[in-house]
Design a protein around this motif. Structure first.
Motif, PDB file in Angstrom:
ATOM      1  N   ILE A 111       0.830  -1.204   0.000  1.00  0.00           N
ATOM      2  CA  ILE A 111       0.000   0.000   0.000  1.00  0.00           C
ATOM      3  C   ILE A 111       0.872   1.265   0.000  1.00  0.00           C
ATOM      4  O   ILE A 111       0.523   2.276  -0.617  1.00  0.00           O
ATOM      5  N   ARG A 112       2.025   1.177   0.613  1.00  0.00           N
ATOM      6  CA  ARG A 112       2.958   2.316   0.569  1.00  0.00           C
ATOM      7  C   ARG A 112       3.337   2.647  -0.882  1.00  0.00           C
ATOM      8  O   ARG A 112       3.368   3.804  -1.282  1.00  0.00           O
ATOM      9  N   GLN A 113       3.589   1.591  -1.648  1.00  0.00           N
ATOM     10  CA  GLN A 113       3.925   1.814  -3.068  1.00  0.00           C
ATOM     11  C   GLN A 113       2.739   2.386  -3.834  1.00  0.00           C
ATOM     12  O   GLN A 113       2.882   3.332  -4.604  1.00  0.00           O
ATOM     13  N   LYS A 114       1.570   1.788  -3.591  1.00  0.00           N
ATOM     14  CA  LYS A 114       0.366   2.258  -4.293  1.00  0.00           C
ATOM     15  C   LYS A 114       0.084   3.728  -4.002  1.00  0.00           C
ATOM     16  O   LYS A 114      -0.392   4.459  -4.854  1.00  0.00           O
ATOM     17  N   LEU A 115       0.322   4.129  -2.756  1.00  0.00           N
ATOM     18  CA  LEU A 115       0.046   5.509  -2.355  1.00  0.00           C
ATOM     19  C   LEU A 115       1.234   6.439  -2.618  1.00  0.00           C
ATOM     20  O   LEU A 115       1.170   7.632  -2.319  1.00  0.00           O
ATOM     21  N   GLU A 116       2.301   5.861  -3.146  1.00  0.00           N
ATOM     22  CA  GLU A 116       3.520   6.618  -3.477  1.00  0.00           C
ATOM     23  C   GLU A 116       4.035   7.407  -2.279  1.00  0.00           C
ATOM     24  O   GLU A 116       4.260   8.618  -2.351  1.00  0.00           O
ATOM     25  N   MET A 117       4.193   6.697  -1.188  1.00  0.00           N
ATOM     26  CA  MET A 117       4.704   7.323   0.034  1.00  0.00           C
ATOM     27  C   MET A 117       6.094   6.782   0.338  1.00  0.00           C
ATOM     28  O   MET A 117       6.265   5.886   1.166  1.00  0.00           O
ATOM     29  N   ASP A 118       7.079   7.358  -0.342  1.00  0.00           N
ATOM     30  CA  ASP A 118       8.459   6.869  -0.198  1.00  0.00           C
ATOM     31  C   ASP A 118       9.001   7.093   1.209  1.00  0.00           C
ATOM     32  O   ASP A 118       9.926   6.413   1.640  1.00  0.00           O
ATOM     33  N   ASP A 119       8.460   8.085   1.901  1.00  0.00           N
ATOM     34  CA  ASP A 119       9.030   8.438   3.193  1.00  0.00           C
ATOM     35  C   ASP A 119       8.333   7.763   4.370  1.00  0.00           C
ATOM     36  O   ASP A 119       8.485   8.181   5.508  1.00  0.00           O
TER      37      ASP A 119
END
Ligand code: SAH
Length: 237
Positions: A111-119
């Motif tokens: 889900i981090r990747q899907k939401l593009e939350m690199d940090d």
């Protein structure tokens, strides 16, 4: 996302089209993955909007971004709550999601990747062990936790992560006076001081829900947290 939009507005929060798209993505992936791994019992579209997303956003009643106090950890985050909804709301948060279960962490990676939350950092492990690592101990301005343990136990799983000057925000349901009373010794022992118990007053969330806010006023003594399992088995006090 009508339910979420309406509920958030009552909290004084307004969600942009981009944020609503992120919540839709979160809903879709959560329910999709939930068929294979057990992430949540709540799966209905409206129910997730209210009991997961809106409920997570109520943390904003106790914390909003200020200058420089944006380091957060969500202890026992499960499928990412309350940390991820809050990060969608306030993108400037620097968030670590911690859970003991590797399968849940797989979902969090996805889900981090899907939401593009690199940090967003994802850590798999027990709070009792991770809080002993210098990289995490007393490093956070805010420590979040929802539905993980009763307050005397939870104090030991959360306060060690908190910087002096920071705070723990725990989301709780049920007999809060009794829990707070039983946790008072643990909170003091661990370097905390109860700031407030805030009742959530939203018709969408009618069962008594509270934010327990604990200030960190002194460093947590070296011996805490005790080894894995002890905070639950023999809560301090
Ligand atoms: N906060 C989420 C999940 C609640 S379920 C939500 O409100 O939806 C409790 C979660 O806490 C589980 O995913 C479990 O793996 C995790 N957990 C329980 N004890 C823990 C510990 N000592 N350290 C790290 N994670 C823990």
């Amino acid at each position: 996302m009508e339910k979420l939009i309406a509920g958030a507005a009552k909290l004084g929060l307004h969600l942009s089209p981009n944020q609503l798209e992120q919540f839709r993505t979160y809903y879709r992936e959560l329910t999709e993955w939930n068929r294979r791994i057990n992430l949540t019992a709540i799966t209905g579209y409206e129910e997730v909007q209210v009991k997961h997303f809106l409920d997570s956003l109520t943390v904003a009643l106790a914390w909003q971004p200020g200058s420089g106090d944006n380091n957060m950890i969500d202890v026992g985050t499960g499928a990412g709550m309350p940390g991820l909804p809050l990060k969608i709301l306030f993108p400037q948060i620097r968030l670590v999601l911690l859970d003991a279960t590797a399968k849940k962490a797989d979902f969090l990676e996805h889900i981090r990747q899907k939401l593009e939350m690199d940090d967003v950092g994802i850590v798999v492990g027990r709070a009792e062990e991770i809080a002993r690592l210098s990289r995490y101990r007393e490093q956070f301005d805010v420590v979040l936790s929802r539905a993980v343990a009763t307050l005397p136990t939870l104090a030991e799983l959360t306060l060690p992560f908190c910087k002096v000057g920071g705070r723990v925000i725990a989301q709780k349901k049920g007999d809060i006076d009794l829990e707070v009373d039983q946790a008072s010794g643990a909170i003091i022992t661990l370097g905390g001081r109860l700031r407030e118990v805030k009742r959530i007053d939203l018709e969408e969330l009618p069962d008594d829900r509270y934010l327990v806010v604990i200030d960190k006023i002194l460093p947590t003594p070296e011996k805490y947290p005790r080894r894995a399992g002890m905070p639950g088995k023999r809560p301090i006090g």
